[in-house]
Design a protein around this motif. Structure first.
Motif, PDB file in Angstrom:
ATOM      1  N   CYS A   1      28.864  38.653  35.041  1.00 19.11           N
ATOM      2  CA  CYS A   1      30.099  38.657  34.285  1.00 19.11           C
ATOM      3  C   CYS A   1      30.981  37.511  35.123  1.00 19.11           C
ATOM      4  CB  CYS A   1      30.828  40.076  34.128  1.00 19.11           C
ATOM      5  SG  CYS A   1      32.310  39.842  33.236  1.00 19.11           S
ATOM      6  N   ARG A   2      31.609  36.646  34.444  1.00 23.83           N
ATOM      7  CA  ARG A   2      32.321  35.593  35.147  1.00 23.83           C
ATOM      8  C   ARG A   2      33.673  35.379  34.571  1.00 23.83           C
ATOM      9  NH1 ARG A   2      29.501  36.824  38.384  1.00 23.83           N
ATOM     10  NH2 ARG A   2      27.880  35.713  39.349  1.00 23.83           N
ATOM     11  N   THR A   3      33.805  35.935  33.261  1.00 18.41           N
ATOM     12  CA  THR A   3      35.327  35.891  32.716  1.00 18.41           C
ATOM     13  C   THR A   3      35.824  37.223  32.516  1.00 18.41           C
ATOM     14  OG1 THR A   3      34.681  34.090  31.497  1.00 18.41           O
ATOM     15  CG2 THR A   3      36.482  35.362  30.741  1.00 18.41           C
ATOM     16  N   VAL A   4      36.899  37.806  33.049  1.00 18.21           N
ATOM     17  CA  VAL A   4      37.354  39.045  33.083  1.00 18.21           C
ATOM     18  C   VAL A   4      38.946  38.802  32.613  1.00 18.21           C
ATOM     19  CG1 VAL A   4      38.145  40.987  34.116  1.00 18.21           C
ATOM     20  CG2 VAL A   4      35.822  39.710  34.913  1.00 18.21           C
ATOM     21  N   ILE A   5      39.351  39.395  31.471  1.00 17.80           N
ATOM     22  CA  ILE A   5      40.882  39.729  31.143  1.00 17.80           C
ATOM     23  C   ILE A   5      41.280  41.025  31.232  1.00 17.80           C
ATOM     24  CG2 ILE A   5      42.353  39.465  29.448  1.00 17.80           C
ATOM     25  CD1 ILE A   5      39.183  37.345  28.974  1.00 17.80           C
ATOM     26  N   LEU A   6      42.330  41.249  32.134  1.00 18.01           N
ATOM     27  CA  LEU A   6      42.761  42.380  32.312  1.00 18.01           C
ATOM     28  C   LEU A   6      44.259  42.764  31.746  1.00 18.01           C
ATOM     29  CD1 LEU A   6      42.182  42.545  36.241  1.00 18.01           C
ATOM     30  CD2 LEU A   6      40.994  43.739  34.528  1.00 18.01           C
ATOM     31  N   ALA A   7      44.068  43.528  30.513  1.00 12.02           N
ATOM     32  CA  ALA A   7      45.450  43.900  30.023  1.00 12.02           C
ATOM     33  C   ALA A   7      45.979  45.075  30.108  1.00 12.02           C
ATOM     34  CB  ALA A   7      45.193  43.498  28.344  1.00 12.02           C
ATOM     35  N   GLY A   8      47.249  45.274  30.556  1.00  8.49           N
ATOM     36  CA  GLY A   8      47.802  46.435  30.907  1.00  8.49           C
ATOM     37  C   GLY A   8      49.414  46.229  30.514  1.00  8.49           C
ATOM     38  N   ARG A   9      50.150  47.743  30.991  1.00  7.47           N
ATOM     39  CA  ARG A   9      51.489  47.514  30.656  1.00  7.47           C
ATOM     40  C   ARG A   9      52.050  46.942  31.763  1.00  7.47           C
ATOM     41  NH1 ARG A   9      53.841  53.212  30.448  1.00  7.47           N
ATOM     42  NH2 ARG A   9      51.797  53.528  31.343  1.00  7.47           N
ATOM     43  N   ARG A  10      51.730  46.963  33.234  1.00  7.09           N
ATOM     44  CA  ARG A  10      52.335  46.554  34.163  1.00  7.09           C
ATOM     45  C   ARG A  10      51.655  45.307  34.736  1.00  7.09           C
ATOM     46  NH1 ARG A  10      53.098  51.751  34.603  1.00  7.09           N
ATOM     47  NH2 ARG A  10      51.215  51.924  36.396  1.00  7.09           N
ATOM     48  N   PRO A  11      51.527  44.195  34.199  1.00 11.25           N
ATOM     49  CA  PRO A  11      50.786  43.014  34.607  1.00 11.25           C
ATOM     50  C   PRO A  11      50.723  42.891  36.122  1.00 11.25           C
ATOM     51  CG  PRO A  11      51.961  42.265  32.936  1.00 11.25           C
ATOM     52  CD  PRO A  11      52.442  43.619  33.268  1.00 11.25           C
ATOM     53  N   ALA A  12      51.980  43.028  36.492  1.00  9.20           N
ATOM     54  CA  ALA A  12      51.943  42.747  38.142  1.00  9.20           C
ATOM     55  C   ALA A  12      50.994  43.807  39.101  1.00  9.20           C
ATOM     56  CB  ALA A  12      53.655  42.853  38.701  1.00  9.20           C
ATOM     57  N   ALA A  13      50.919  45.041  38.588  1.00  6.34           N
ATOM     58  CA  ALA A  13      50.053  45.931  39.256  1.00  6.34           C
ATOM     59  C   ALA A  13      48.687  45.630  39.209  1.00  6.34           C
ATOM     60  CB  ALA A  13      50.356  47.188  38.738  1.00  6.34           C
ATOM     61  N   LEU A  14      48.247  44.745  38.033  1.00  2.80           N
ATOM     62  CA  LEU A  14      46.857  44.451  37.924  1.00  2.80           C
ATOM     63  C   LEU A  14      46.613  42.963  38.810  1.00  2.80           C
ATOM     64  CD1 LEU A  14      46.540  44.812  33.807  1.00  2.80           C
ATOM     65  CD2 LEU A  14      45.948  46.269  35.828  1.00  2.80           C
ATOM     66  N   GLU A  15      47.531  42.472  39.434  1.00  2.56           N
ATOM     67  CA  GLU A  15      47.335  41.113  40.157  1.00  2.56           C
ATOM     68  C   GLU A  15      46.202  41.436  41.266  1.00  2.56           C
ATOM     69  OE1 GLU A  15      47.492  38.266  39.241  1.00  2.56           O
ATOM     70  OE2 GLU A  15      48.923  38.254  37.713  1.00  2.56           O
ATOM     71  N   PRO A  16      46.463  42.541  41.973  1.00  6.08           N
ATOM     72  CA  PRO A  16      45.420  42.750  43.300  1.00  6.08           C
ATOM     73  C   PRO A  16      43.972  43.040  42.389  1.00  6.08           C
ATOM     74  CG  PRO A  16      47.539  43.976  43.476  1.00  6.08           C
ATOM     75  CD  PRO A  16      47.433  43.493  42.100  1.00  6.08           C
ATOM     76  N   VAL A  17      43.913  43.785  41.603  1.00  4.41           N
ATOM     77  CA  VAL A  17      42.755  43.800  40.994  1.00  4.41           C
ATOM     78  C   VAL A  17      41.928  42.414  40.585  1.00  4.41           C
ATOM     79  CG1 VAL A  17      41.208  44.917  39.197  1.00  4.41           C
ATOM     80  CG2 VAL A  17      43.534  45.982  39.741  1.00  4.41           C
TER      81      VAL A  17
END
Lengths: 254, 453
Positions: free
Chosen positions: A33-49
């Motif tokens: 898998c080469r394309t990942v879109i992470l959607a969530g309520r607090r985008p800043a918290a997803l940046e490390p992921v």
């Protein structure tokens, strides 16, 4: 595009902060898998992921603000994602709040908010995603349900009933997508030791986010309609589902 | 002409996707089939014998060419035929073998269309002598999104012609082609057979003797390990001359029958083709072959297309389907080939039919598969084992390290990162495609999966 052995190339995660979702995506990226879109309520918290996934080899990683409770925004927010990424092999619907049953009982509006996220938000976003996948002609919608929805328990029936609704919704959605090239994978984990369940005592057959992720990845590969995790819960619930209520109360509240 | 949404797969019956399928039966239908295209584009489809997803276009349109069948022109003296793209090699053989002409190249099945043969630049057991299909195409008519309908030849339009050869249908819709045929005196083949003890003996025989034959192929028993690793049955031969026939065959020397004995049942027990049954089949197949036999007469079907005797044989792999893995490595990379065969044999990754062939020279097509070297092809059930994806990924890496490539008409699972190393002239091909299809109207699941276009 999904390949002949069920390997996938792109995934959209709704609820990118979920530990099970993160473990699942990590495994998908470790494969191809080469394309990942992470959607969530607090985008800043997803940046490390996101950073971690880039390091692991994902070439396109995006973080998107997405609020499950704000159903009026779903068509626009998710539509934009699909417009930018015309092929999404897997959409993982992973958001959800467990909450605290005593608090829900003390504050019914908090209970309604949890149900709004777990069930109403899933109905709305699930329908938007299903429509886009249908137009795409292929794809899998993986829905994180729970065994808590199989039979309501005194200890968590607000959460359980929201998952029961979600599970029924996903089953019907799967049937509506027959012949469209799109499939639905319903995941029913048992008790998972995560941040969400921290401090709670383990239920029988307790498992980890990593083990559930393994089962999800295998389910995506086989395109399984239902994934129980651990797998033996399927048979356990064949029995539990039919226990007389007084006995169930004793078993469930032990 | 009636369009309908339908789920499509390749011959391996894996990775289905849904597209709007538009059948065409006349040249005029093509223009209509290109009308009102959505954002997900269009691809042509023939008889669906590619194993993976090149003739699928999820969410878009797929033009079904199997109704566009017929001969425009036939020169019986020169052996030249102009046929519509949906014409199958089976059609050609039924019409032309009795006249003393054979297709210039035939793969392991007659159930492929002329359009598909061009898109995959197919090869056969005679590659070391005659090359691949497109080397026998004198001209073709192609409809491209940018240029419309035009007739092209390898000498006047080399760029587009050779980008179309093995271009997986992504440079335009081929609607007809002029093909040079092969003269035959009889419809029988004279076959020599050798049973070898291991891979080295097989390769030595092919290295030394293939040039004496028009057709040559080895069936490898991949279930054999240790000292017998790579043991094979090598069959080589050519079309028989009239005086090689016995009296009975001489009465009708160009007889040709295209029949199937039976269709595979729609429902088969799950995992009918499993490790045990495949092992038994391979053992029997190997043992039934004579150590050495010379000049045996075989029919076209018996030699080239034995699997065509069973209609829809892909159903035998059950609902999980199967895949084919076919690589080529350069001639001097025998050690890499030996390692790969060793790894496959040791892994217990059983293959019902594994085939080894020594290719001749390549042609100018940037995406054409054959190159001088050894090509190995195997069928693998898609559901047998959890470590299959990783095993095949490792083998792909070895192919790339050896300077080889994977055949796109067979692929259904390779990683797109490897494409450029396998096909070093990919950018050249992309430039031609960008000229004839700047908007990327021609699209397929394979194209998307591999990031081809």
């Amino acid at each position: 595009m999904r390949d002949a052995l069920g390997g996938v190339q792109s995934v959209l995660v709704l609820g990118g902060g979920s530990e099970i979702a993160r473990a699942t995506v990590r495994k998908l990226v470790a494969d191809r898998c080469r394309t990942v879109i992470l959607a969530g309520r607090r985008p800043a918290a997803l940046e490390p992921v996101a950073a971690e996934l880039r390091d692991a080899g994902a070439t396109t990683v995006e973080v998107v603000a997405f609020d499950a409770q704000d159903t009026t925004s779903h068509a626009t927010v998710l539509g934009d994602v699909f417009d930018r990424h015309p092929d999404l092999d897997v959409v993982l619907l992973a958001f959800g709040v467990l909450g605290s049953q005593p608090e829900f009982e003390a504050d019914p509006s908090a209970a309604a908010a949890a149900v709004q996220a777990n069930y109403v938000g899933a109905v709305s976003s699930g329908l938007v995603v299903a429509d886009r996948l249908r137009r795409q002609g292929h794809g899998q919608l993986v829905v994180l349900s729970s065994v808590a929805g199989e039979r309501a328990r005194r200890d968590n029936f607000v959460y359980g009933s929201s998952k029961a609704g979600l599970d029924a919704f996903a089953q019907g959605l799967a049937d509506s997508l027959t012949g469209s090239g799109v499939s639905v994978v319903i995941v029913r984990p048992g008790f998972v030791r995560t941040q969400m369940t921290e401090g709670m005592t383990d239920a029988p057959f307790a498992t980890t986010a990593d083990a559930v992720a393994d089962d999800i990845v295998a389910g995506i590969r086989r395109d399984a309609p239902v994934v129980w995790s651990p797998a033996k819960l399927r048979w356990v619930f064949v029995v539990l589902r039919h226990l007389p209520r007084p006995i169930w109360r004793k078993v469930a509240n032990r | 002409m009636s369009a309908h949404r339908r789920s499509l797969t390749g011959w391996g019956r894996t990775s289905p996707s849904v597209a709007e399928v538009v059948p065409v039966s006349a040249m005029d239908d093509i223009a209509a089939a290109l009308d009102g295209l959505g954002p997900r584009g269009v691809i042509g489809r023939g008889l669906g014998r590619s194993y993976g997803d090149p003739a699928q276009n999820a969410g878009g349109r797929v033009i079904d060419f199997t109704g566009l069948v017929g001969i425009h022109q036939l020169d019986v003296d020169e052996g030249r035929v102009t046929v519509e793209a949906g014409t199958s090699l089976d059609d050609l053989m039924r019409w032309l073998v009795p006249l003393g002409w054979f297709v210039p190249v035939t793969p392991g099945t007659r159930q492929v269309t002329v359009g598909g043969a061009i898109a995959s630049d197919i090869h056969g057991k005679d590659h070391h002598v005659t090359g691949s299909w497109c080397q026998h195409v004198e001209a073709l008519t192609i409809v491209t999104p940018q240029g419309g309908k035009r007739r092209i030849t390898p000498s006047q339009d080399p760029d587009l012609f050779w980008a179309t050869a093995g271009g997986m249908g992504l440079t335009g819709l081929v609607v007809d082609a002029t093909i040079r045929l092969k003269r035959i005196e009889t419809s029988s083949l004279s076959i020599d057979e050798d049973r070898t003890n291991d891979l080295d003996e097989t390769m030595a025989l092919m290295d030394g003797g293939d040039d004496a034959y028009d057709y040559s192929v080895a069936w490898i028993d991949l279930t054999a390990t240790g000292r017998s690793m790579g043991r094979s049955i090598l069959t080589r031969g050519q079309f028989a001359t009239l005086d090689q026939l016995d009296a009975k065959r001489r009465r009708d020397p160009l007889a040709f029958r295209s029949t199937t004995v039976a269709d595979a049942p729609r429902l088969v027990p799950p995992r009918l083709l499993n490790r045990a049954s495949i092992r038994v089949f391979n053992e029997l197949w190997y043992r039934k072959a004579p150590r050495r036999r010379r000049g045996q007469l075989q029919s076209i079907t018996g030699f080239f297309h034995p699997l065509d005797l069973v209609g829809e044989w892909n159903r035998l792999y059950g609902s999980a389907g199967f895949l084919q893995w076919q690589c080529v490595v350069p001639l001097q990379e025998e050690a890499a080939l030996r390692r790969m065969v060793g790894e496959l044999s040791a892994s217990g990754c059983t293959s019902f039919l594994a085939v080894l062939k020594r290719f001749g020279a390549a042609n100018p097509g940037p995406l054409s598969f054959p190159m001088p070297g050894w090509t190995l092809a195997l069928d693998i059930p898609a559901d047998t084992r959890a470590d299959l994806p990783a095993l095949l990924d490792r083998l792909d890496d070895q192919v790339v390290a050896a300077g080889g490539r994977i055949y796109l008409a067979k692929d259904s699972r390779m990683r797109p990162e490897l494409l450029g190393a396998m096909y070093p002239r990919l950018d050249e091909w992309r430039r031609v495609r960008a000229e004839v299809d700047p908007q990327g109207v021609l699209a397929s699941d394979l194209g998307r999966r591999l990031g081809l276009a």
